[in-house]
Design a protein around this motif. Structure first.
Motif, PDB file in Angstrom:
ATOM      1  N   LEU A   6      -7.835   5.927  -7.579  1.00 50.67           N
ATOM      2  CA  LEU A   6      -7.281   5.105  -8.480  1.00 50.67           C
ATOM      3  C   LEU A   6      -7.663   5.508  -9.763  1.00 50.67           C
ATOM      4  CD1 LEU A   6      -7.605   1.483  -6.867  1.00 50.67           C
ATOM      5  CD2 LEU A   6      -5.760   2.662  -7.230  1.00 50.67           C
TER       6      LEU A   6
ATOM      7  N   ASN B 222      -8.900  -4.467  -8.733  1.00 51.87           N
ATOM      8  CA  ASN B 222      -8.685  -2.947  -7.959  1.00 51.87           C
ATOM      9  C   ASN B 222      -8.650  -3.155  -6.421  1.00 51.87           C
ATOM     10  OD1 ASN B 222      -8.012  -0.874 -10.157  1.00 51.87           O
ATOM     11  ND2 ASN B 222      -9.570  -2.212 -10.899  1.00 51.87           N
TER      12      ASN B 222
ATOM     13  N   LEU C 269      -5.769  -2.367  -4.160  1.00 56.41           N
ATOM     14  CA  LEU C 269      -4.913  -1.219  -4.347  1.00 56.41           C
ATOM     15  C   LEU C 269      -5.151   0.090  -3.915  1.00 56.41           C
ATOM     16  CD1 LEU C 269      -4.694  -1.907  -8.481  1.00 56.41           C
ATOM     17  CD2 LEU C 269      -3.073  -2.662  -6.428  1.00 56.41           C
ATOM     18  N   GLN C 270      -4.271   0.960  -3.273  1.00 56.16           N
ATOM     19  CA  GLN C 270      -4.367   2.125  -2.816  1.00 56.16           C
ATOM     20  C   GLN C 270      -3.709   3.029  -3.896  1.00 56.16           C
ATOM     21  OE1 GLN C 270      -6.070   3.127  -0.168  1.00 56.16           O
ATOM     22  NE2 GLN C 270      -6.663   0.978   0.728  1.00 56.16           N
ATOM     23  N   GLY C 271      -4.183   4.207  -4.086  1.00 55.41           N
ATOM     24  CA  GLY C 271      -3.342   5.107  -5.348  1.00 55.41           C
ATOM     25  C   GLY C 271      -3.667   6.473  -4.984  1.00 55.41           C
TER      26      GLY C 271
ATOM     27  N   TYR D 250      -0.720   7.673 -11.427  1.00 52.61           N
ATOM     28  CA  TYR D 250      -1.022   7.418  -9.787  1.00 52.61           C
ATOM     29  C   TYR D 250       0.004   6.561  -9.348  1.00 52.61           C
ATOM     30  CZ  TYR D 250      -5.728   8.705 -11.053  1.00 52.61           C
ATOM     31  OH  TYR D 250      -6.739   9.314 -11.826  1.00 52.61           O
ATOM     32  N   SER D 251       0.366   6.911  -8.231  1.00 48.61           N
ATOM     33  CA  SER D 251       1.382   6.074  -7.388  1.00 48.61           C
ATOM     34  C   SER D 251       0.808   5.255  -6.507  1.00 48.61           C
ATOM     35  CB  SER D 251       2.122   7.055  -6.280  1.00 48.61           C
ATOM     36  OG  SER D 251       2.946   6.193  -5.479  1.00 48.61           O
ATOM     37  N   LEU D 252       0.851   3.666  -6.634  1.00 47.06           N
ATOM     38  CA  LEU D 252       0.168   2.752  -5.876  1.00 47.06           C
ATOM     39  C   LEU D 252       1.033   2.234  -4.817  1.00 47.06           C
ATOM     40  CD1 LEU D 252      -0.811   0.348  -9.137  1.00 47.06           C
ATOM     41  CD2 LEU D 252      -2.099   2.438  -7.727  1.00 47.06           C
ATOM     42  N   ASN D 253       0.465   1.442  -4.008  1.00 40.97           N
ATOM     43  CA  ASN D 253       0.834   1.089  -2.472  1.00 40.97           C
ATOM     44  C   ASN D 253       2.026   0.155  -2.751  1.00 40.97           C
ATOM     45  OD1 ASN D 253      -1.018  -0.757  -3.426  1.00 40.97           O
ATOM     46  ND2 ASN D 253      -1.682  -1.265  -1.480  1.00 40.97           N
TER      47      ASN D 253
ATOM     48  N   TYR E 245       3.427   2.211 -10.564  1.00 41.36           N
ATOM     49  CA  TYR E 245       2.806   3.409 -11.030  1.00 41.36           C
ATOM     50  C   TYR E 245       1.577   2.755 -12.032  1.00 41.36           C
ATOM     51  CZ  TYR E 245       6.430   6.232  -9.195  1.00 41.36           C
ATOM     52  OH  TYR E 245       7.387   6.774  -8.297  1.00 41.36           O
ATOM     53  N   ARG E 246       0.319   3.678 -12.008  1.00 42.97           N
ATOM     54  CA  ARG E 246      -0.467   3.346 -12.813  1.00 42.97           C
ATOM     55  C   ARG E 246      -0.661   4.683 -13.804  1.00 42.97           C
ATOM     56  NH1 ARG E 246      -6.514   1.404 -11.154  1.00 42.97           N
ATOM     57  NH2 ARG E 246      -5.411  -0.510 -11.725  1.00 42.97           N
TER      58      ARG E 246
END
Length: 280
Positions: free
Chosen positions: A51, A69, A72-74, A168-171, A175-176
């Motif tokens: 993340l 957080n 979250l999965q990133g 980052y692409s999140l689950n 996006y982060r």
């Protein structure tokens, strides 16, 4: 012979599943208990790294950060690092010289100061580390004369920082965007850092309330001969955020040195590490 083969095959399958279970259990073992008493498992540690957090971030992570957080999965999809030399004129009454000099070309300065006082110069990675190494060599030679601040108010001070922007692409199909500043050589005089993220894409907008920032610094106390780590957080309710339709930025007050060398003795505090990040 066939029965033996089946038995061995079944044994192999059993061993595989047992091995997998052990691996999963090991990954859920507690890897560390951080400075705020939060138990971080191996899985959590890897997840937080994905993340955008560093090992130092995880060590200093507050419960508020962890809770924001924990679900979250990133996955990192893009990252870019830029290298800056910050040139600071220490004499405000001669700022016109710096303003008119063709030697300096301004970029997006992260230090909240007038252009006459501070200029950021973008370098290549090779230029950055070559200059930084020369600075360290020069500082080593003149360290015996150090008194905490420059004795000549008309000198030019240089500082060096890297800025890394990551996506980052999140689950949850969002996006982060994270922006991290790390000072490899800190400015002599410090006021505020402005760490900002701008999204130049009409299809994406920051999620309201998603912004979070943190500044971390290490201090060596020369009087007590001990080190400590400090931090300041900037959650979505902080007054230090400035918002716009395309992005957010936060103003962070930088810790100053109080270190002084006099009569062969050194006392006061010296900032030895300084970094910050903001995320949307």
């Amino acid at each position: 012979m066939k029965k033996v083969f089946v038995s061995l095959f079944a044994l192999g399958i059993l061993t595989f599943f047992i091995g997998s279970s052990v691996s999963a259990a090991e990954k859920n073992d507690v890897k560390l208990v951080n400075e705020h008493g939060i138990s971080i498992t191996d899985n959590d540690f890897e997840r937080l790294l994905n993340l955008g957090f560093t090992e130092e971030d995880i060590e200093q992570m507050t419960k508020e950060e962890y809770d924001l957080n924990k679900d979250l999965q990133g996955e990192l999809i893009k990252e870019e690092t830029k290298y800056y030399k910050t040139v600071e004129k220490l004499s405000p009454n001669q700022d016109q010289t710096l303003e008119k000099s063709e030697e300096f070309r301004s970029s997006d300065s992260s230090v909240e100061s007038t252009p006459e006082e501070t200029v950021d110069i973008e370098l290549t990675k090779e230029e950055y580390y070559n200059e930084l190494e020369k600075e360290k060599e020069e500082n080593t030679k003149s360290s015996g004369d150090e008194v905490g601040i420059m004795s000549n108010p008309d000198e030019i001070s240089t500082a060096y920082k890297t800025m890394t922007t990551s996506i980052y692409s999140l689950n949850n199909r969002e996006y982060r965007v994270a922006n991290r500043l790390l000072w490899d050589k800190m400015p002599v005089t410090r006021s505020y850092d402005v760490n900002a993220i701008t999204i130049n894409d009409s299809q994406f907008r920051p999620i309201s309330g998603s912004q979070y920032g943190k500044q971390t610094w290490n201090i060596y106390d020369w009087t007590k001969a001990e080190s400590k780590t400090c931090s300041a957080t900037y959650n979505s309710e902080s007054d230090y955020w400035k918002k716009s339709p395309s992005g957010y930025g936060t103003k962070m007050n930088l810790k100053n040195d109080t270190k002084v060398t006099s009569g062969g003795y050194t006392y006061g505090e010296e900032v030895t590490y300084l970094s910050s990040y903001c995320i949307l």
